[in-house]
Design an enzyme around this catalytic site. Structure first.
Site, PDB file in Angstrom:
ATOM      1  CE  LYS A   1      -4.356   1.109   2.292  1.00  0.00           C
ATOM      2  NZ  LYS A   1      -5.219   1.205   1.122  1.00  0.00           N
TER       3      LYS A   1
HETATM    4  N1  PPE Z   1      -7.869  -1.925  -3.214  1.00  0.00           N
HETATM    5  C1  PPE Z   1      -7.383  -0.679  -3.068  1.00  0.00           C
HETATM    6  C2  PPE Z   1      -6.747  -0.023  -4.234  1.00  0.00           C
HETATM    7  C3  PPE Z   1      -7.501  -0.041  -1.839  1.00  0.00           C
HETATM    8  O1  PPE Z   1      -7.011   1.187  -1.703  1.00  0.00           O
HETATM    9  C4  PPE Z   1      -8.137  -0.693  -0.755  1.00  0.00           C
HETATM   10  C5  PPE Z   1      -8.278  -0.008   0.563  1.00  0.00           C
HETATM   11  C6  PPE Z   1      -8.624  -2.005  -0.962  1.00  0.00           C
HETATM   12  C7  PPE Z   1      -8.470  -2.586  -2.197  1.00  0.00           C
HETATM   13  C8  PPE Z   1      -9.278  -2.786   0.146  1.00  0.00           C
HETATM   14  O2  PPE Z   1      -8.337  -3.167   1.129  1.00  0.00           O
HETATM   15  P1  PPE Z   1      -8.766  -3.380   2.658  1.00  0.00           P
HETATM   16  O3  PPE Z   1      -9.046  -2.051   3.226  1.00  0.00           O
HETATM   17  O4  PPE Z   1      -7.575  -4.059   3.271  1.00  0.00           O
HETATM   18  O5  PPE Z   1      -9.973  -4.254   2.650  1.00  0.00           O
HETATM   19  N2  PPE Z   1      -8.404   1.386   0.503  1.00  0.00           N
HETATM   20  C9  PPE Z   1      -8.140   2.199   1.663  1.00  0.00           C
HETATM   21  C10 PPE Z   1      -7.973   3.663   1.336  1.00  0.00           C
HETATM   22  C11 PPE Z   1      -9.192   4.395   0.906  1.00  0.00           C
HETATM   23  C12 PPE Z   1      -8.951   5.881   0.778  1.00  0.00           C
HETATM   24  O6  PPE Z   1      -9.822   6.540   0.189  1.00  0.00           O
HETATM   25  O7  PPE Z   1      -7.963   6.418   1.268  1.00  0.00           O
HETATM   26  C13 PPE Z   1      -9.185   1.964   2.750  1.00  0.00           C
HETATM   27  O8  PPE Z   1     -10.253   1.449   2.478  1.00  0.00           O
HETATM   28  O9  PPE Z   1      -8.881   2.301   3.889  1.00  0.00           O
END
Ligand code: PPE
Length: 318
Positions: free
Chosen positions: A159
């Site tokens: 990330k």
């Molecule tokens: N894909 C991406 C690209 C992504 O950023 C997230 C989380 C996910 C999948 C889902 O991952 P998880 O949260 O582990 O289930 N995105 C984060 C950031 C959002 C933002 O606007 O900043 C979040 O959901 O916290």
């Protein structure tokens, strides 16, 4: 001055919100190499609150840092402790938690050299990610004109802040055209994920989500897969095309911020009945039972902390 009452944990100290600032020559600001997390804490019963899958999020932060060659000058235990202390100091019983480890100022130029690695953690209230009614009614989406970055251009298991240039551009494009969210395809044209969410479809009795190649290894994605298997659903981590998405019976996003958000429309095509379907609703209700501590089977996913004080402000637009 913003008058936001929350403290930010900044390199080991709690500082007022308005004082958690960076220098303009911060390496990360120029080149985008930082690692971050998004974590949620939920209010449960009995004045208790809990952070959802805190260990997995802290582990992913350190894995991202390992991939990015960023040496966080605090241990996982210190970071975990800092998050829980921050929630308590900010008197939050529900929150979005955002740790970020970045390369500070010093030498300018691509090689980060000896520039310090800084760790900051914010925690504040954050309501529904994709707008009012998103969870109950579903949202509209558009296949983005941008392609999700490929596996050897960007590190998709990490990330990393810079990865989000792709997401921010897709998000702005989709919303400026009147859609709620963007869906990005991978380099080969298969559906990858949303700008900040993983994506699932349910079609002909099978729940599908793209495999972990060009998509983030979402912690909510993993939770949904475990719940779906427990519910006896047929599940495949399998690639699918945009036209399969158009004819899916149901589709939804998962993510820490997005939780489980139904998708009711893609490129102006109605998905299923144009409202959250029974599988999506079932998974959503199981998910909220779990995160709010009502499902003893998944209690290990919760890091409980006790609160007695209500939120100081309810500002969902921070
Ligand atoms: N894909 C991406 C690209 C992504 O950023 C997230 C989380 C996910 C999948 C889902 O991952 P998880 O949260 O582990 O289930 N995105 C984060 C950031 C959002 C933002 O606007 O900043 C979040 O959901 O916290």
């Amino acid at each position: 001055m913003s008058n936001i009452p929350y403290k930010i944990w900044f390199n080991g100290k709690f500082v007022p919100w308005d004082e958690a600032n960076v220098h303009t020559l911060t390496h990360t600001l120029h080149y985008g190499l930082a690692v971050f997390e998004g974590i949620r804490a939920y209010k449960c019963d009995d004045n208790r609150s809990a952070v959802f899958r805190l260990k997995e999020h802290v582990d992913r932060l350190y894995s991202s840092a390992h991939i990015a060659n960023i040496k966080i000058p605090f241990t996982k235990e210190q970071t975990t402790e800092a998050i829980l202390e921050l929630l308590s100091i900010n008197e939050l019983d529900a929150a979005y938690i955002r740790p970020i480890a970045y390369i500070g100022s010093g030498k300018i130029g691509l090689h980060p050299g000896d520039n310090p690695i800084e760790l900051a953690i914010a925690a504040y209230p954050w309501g529904t990610y994709l707008g009012e009614g998103a969870l109950s009614k579903g949202i509209t989406t558009k296949i983005s004109s941008l392609t999700r970055m490929g596996v050897n251009s960007f590190m998709t298991k990490a990330k990393i802040s810079g990865n989000y240039v792709n997401s921010v551009m897709a998000k702005v494009e989709a919303t400026s055209l009147g859609f709620d969210e963007a869906i990005l395809l991978d380099n080969e044209g298969y559906v990858a994920e949303g700008s900040g969410e993983n994506i699932f479809i349910f079609r002909n009795g099978v729940l599908k989500t793209p495999p972990l190649t060009s998509v983030l290894e979402g912690i909510t994605r993993d939770a949904v897969i475990q719940i779906a298997k427990e519910e006896g659903l047929n599940f495949e981590a399998e690639r699918f095309t945009r036209d399969e998405l158009y004819i899916a019976d149901e589709a939804f996003f998962t993510g820490t911020a997005a939780e489980i958000t139904p998708i009711r429309e893609v490129d102006k095509r109605t998905i299923g009945q144009g409202k959250p379907g029974p599988i999506t609703k079932k998974l959503q209700s199981r998910f909220f039972d779990i995160v709010q501590g009502r499902d003893p089977k998944y209690i290990d996913w919760l890091e409980f902390f006790f609160t007695t004080t209500p939120l100081k402000v309810k500002n969902e637009s921070l």
